[in-house]
Design a protein around this motif. Sequence first.
Motif, PDB file in Angstrom:
ATOM      1  N   GLY A 166      -8.193  -2.874 -13.538  1.00 21.98           N
ATOM      2  CA  GLY A 166      -7.922  -1.310 -13.601  1.00 21.98           C
ATOM      3  C   GLY A 166      -7.150  -1.008 -12.197  1.00 21.98           C
ATOM      4  O   GLY A 166      -6.173  -1.737 -11.714  1.00 21.98           O
ATOM      5  N   THR A 167      -7.672   0.155 -11.439  1.00 22.99           N
ATOM      6  CA  THR A 167      -6.959   0.667 -10.460  1.00 22.99           C
ATOM      7  C   THR A 167      -7.119  -0.240  -9.138  1.00 22.99           C
ATOM      8  O   THR A 167      -6.332  -0.016  -8.223  1.00 22.99           O
ATOM      9  N   GLU A 168      -8.102  -1.269  -9.296  1.00 23.27           N
ATOM     10  CA  GLU A 168      -8.394  -2.413  -8.145  1.00 23.27           C
ATOM     11  C   GLU A 168      -7.485  -3.410  -8.500  1.00 23.27           C
ATOM     12  O   GLU A 168      -7.472  -4.489  -7.749  1.00 23.27           O
ATOM     13  N   TYR A 169      -6.327  -3.441  -9.476  1.00 20.68           N
ATOM     14  CA  TYR A 169      -5.358  -4.620  -9.575  1.00 20.68           C
ATOM     15  C   TYR A 169      -4.606  -4.810  -8.230  1.00 20.68           C
ATOM     16  O   TYR A 169      -4.314  -3.869  -7.702  1.00 20.68           O
ATOM     17  N   GLN A 170      -4.797  -5.881  -8.089  1.00 21.29           N
ATOM     18  CA  GLN A 170      -3.807  -6.483  -6.853  1.00 21.29           C
ATOM     19  C   GLN A 170      -2.495  -6.625  -6.979  1.00 21.29           C
ATOM     20  O   GLN A 170      -1.995  -7.701  -7.610  1.00 21.29           O
ATOM     21  N   TRP A 171      -1.457  -5.820  -6.738  1.00 20.69           N
ATOM     22  CA  TRP A 171      -0.060  -5.902  -7.105  1.00 20.69           C
ATOM     23  C   TRP A 171       0.438  -6.599  -6.044  1.00 20.69           C
ATOM     24  O   TRP A 171       0.027  -6.880  -4.755  1.00 20.69           O
ATOM     25  N   ARG A 172       1.224  -7.448  -6.423  1.00 17.76           N
ATOM     26  CA  ARG A 172       2.128  -8.587  -5.599  1.00 17.76           C
ATOM     27  C   ARG A 172       3.303  -7.980  -4.793  1.00 17.76           C
ATOM     28  O   ARG A 172       3.866  -7.555  -5.500  1.00 17.76           O
ATOM     29  N   SER A 173       3.187  -8.063  -3.418  1.00 16.51           N
ATOM     30  CA  SER A 173       4.413  -7.462  -2.688  1.00 16.51           C
ATOM     31  C   SER A 173       5.259  -8.573  -2.552  1.00 16.51           C
ATOM     32  O   SER A 173       4.878  -9.882  -2.886  1.00 16.51           O
ATOM     33  N   ARG A 174       6.671  -8.308  -2.418  1.00 15.01           N
ATOM     34  CA  ARG A 174       7.572  -9.424  -2.190  1.00 15.01           C
ATOM     35  C   ARG A 174       8.622  -8.937  -0.944  1.00 15.01           C
ATOM     36  O   ARG A 174       8.365  -7.956  -0.408  1.00 15.01           O
ATOM     37  N   VAL A 175       9.087  -9.964  -0.412  1.00 13.48           N
ATOM     38  CA  VAL A 175      10.177  -9.783   0.719  1.00 13.48           C
ATOM     39  C   VAL A 175      11.395  -9.956   0.325  1.00 13.48           C
ATOM     40  O   VAL A 175      11.716 -11.075  -0.225  1.00 13.48           O
ATOM     41  N   ILE A 176      12.153  -9.146   0.629  1.00 18.61           N
ATOM     42  CA  ILE A 176      13.884  -9.432   0.394  1.00 18.61           C
ATOM     43  C   ILE A 176      14.424  -9.782   1.858  1.00 18.61           C
ATOM     44  O   ILE A 176      14.185  -9.305   2.772  1.00 18.61           O
ATOM     45  N   GLU A 177      15.342 -10.786   1.555  1.00 19.41           N
ATOM     46  CA  GLU A 177      16.130 -11.117   2.698  1.00 19.41           C
ATOM     47  C   GLU A 177      17.319 -10.341   2.836  1.00 19.41           C
ATOM     48  O   GLU A 177      18.182 -10.355   1.673  1.00 19.41           O
ATOM     49  N   GLU A 178      17.693  -9.556   3.735  1.00 19.51           N
ATOM     50  CA  GLU A 178      18.844  -8.966   3.973  1.00 19.51           C
ATOM     51  C   GLU A 178      19.604  -9.547   5.109  1.00 19.51           C
ATOM     52  O   GLU A 178      19.082  -9.561   6.137  1.00 19.51           O
ATOM     53  N   TRP A 179      20.920 -10.125   4.543  1.00 22.30           N
ATOM     54  CA  TRP A 179      21.589 -10.720   5.603  1.00 22.30           C
ATOM     55  C   TRP A 179      22.810  -9.980   6.186  1.00 22.30           C
ATOM     56  O   TRP A 179      23.073  -8.961   5.369  1.00 22.30           O
TER      57      TRP A 179
END
Length: 204
Positions: A166-179
């Motif tokens: 439910g509301t405790e679901y662990q959403w995965r963050s990600r990282v974008i490379e900006e060149w």
Amino acid sequence: MFLEKIKNGLNHNQPLFIGEETAMRAAVLIPLVQVDGEWHVLFEVRSLTMRKQPGDISFPGGRIDLTDASPMDAAVRETHEELGIDPSNIHVLGQMSVFIPTSSLVVYPFVATIDNHHIHSLNKDEVEEIFTIPVKWLLEHKPYVHMVPVQPMPQNDFPYDKIANGTEYQWRSRVIEEWFYDYEQYTIWGLTARILKHFIETIK
């Protein structure tokens, strides 16, 4: 019969990735021009009056229309519309790898030579100015990178009651490379820098 039908479906032309049909499809052109006998890459500065990304640096290009026969035709058409150069003076050398920055956007990059003497009139609604960078300089100067964390933010009506935890679901963050490339007073970054970086790596 059922499995044969599945096999036939899999053997037909399929989209490049799941969701391509609904993604915004764009095509850009990396224009190579000769300046004093040396090859340069030409860039546009987007018009300061544009609603999206005014003043950013980009390649000629834009959305692929239904009337375009192919992504390459779209890249040539957009270059003609933005730089005022006749399509007969745009000589496409080939296509680079497709760039998929998000599932809602796919970009088809092409490389072409153009005769900058045939750039007669910029479309001032879209292009503020143009400038060039020597390919030699780009080969000798590496871009630098900054990392941008991106965290999913579900809306208030997201059905948490239908998913595990439910509301405790662990959403995965990600990282974008900006060149980033810094050349004289110009800074190239974002989608344009990513495509430029790949182009330079391809010709090294």
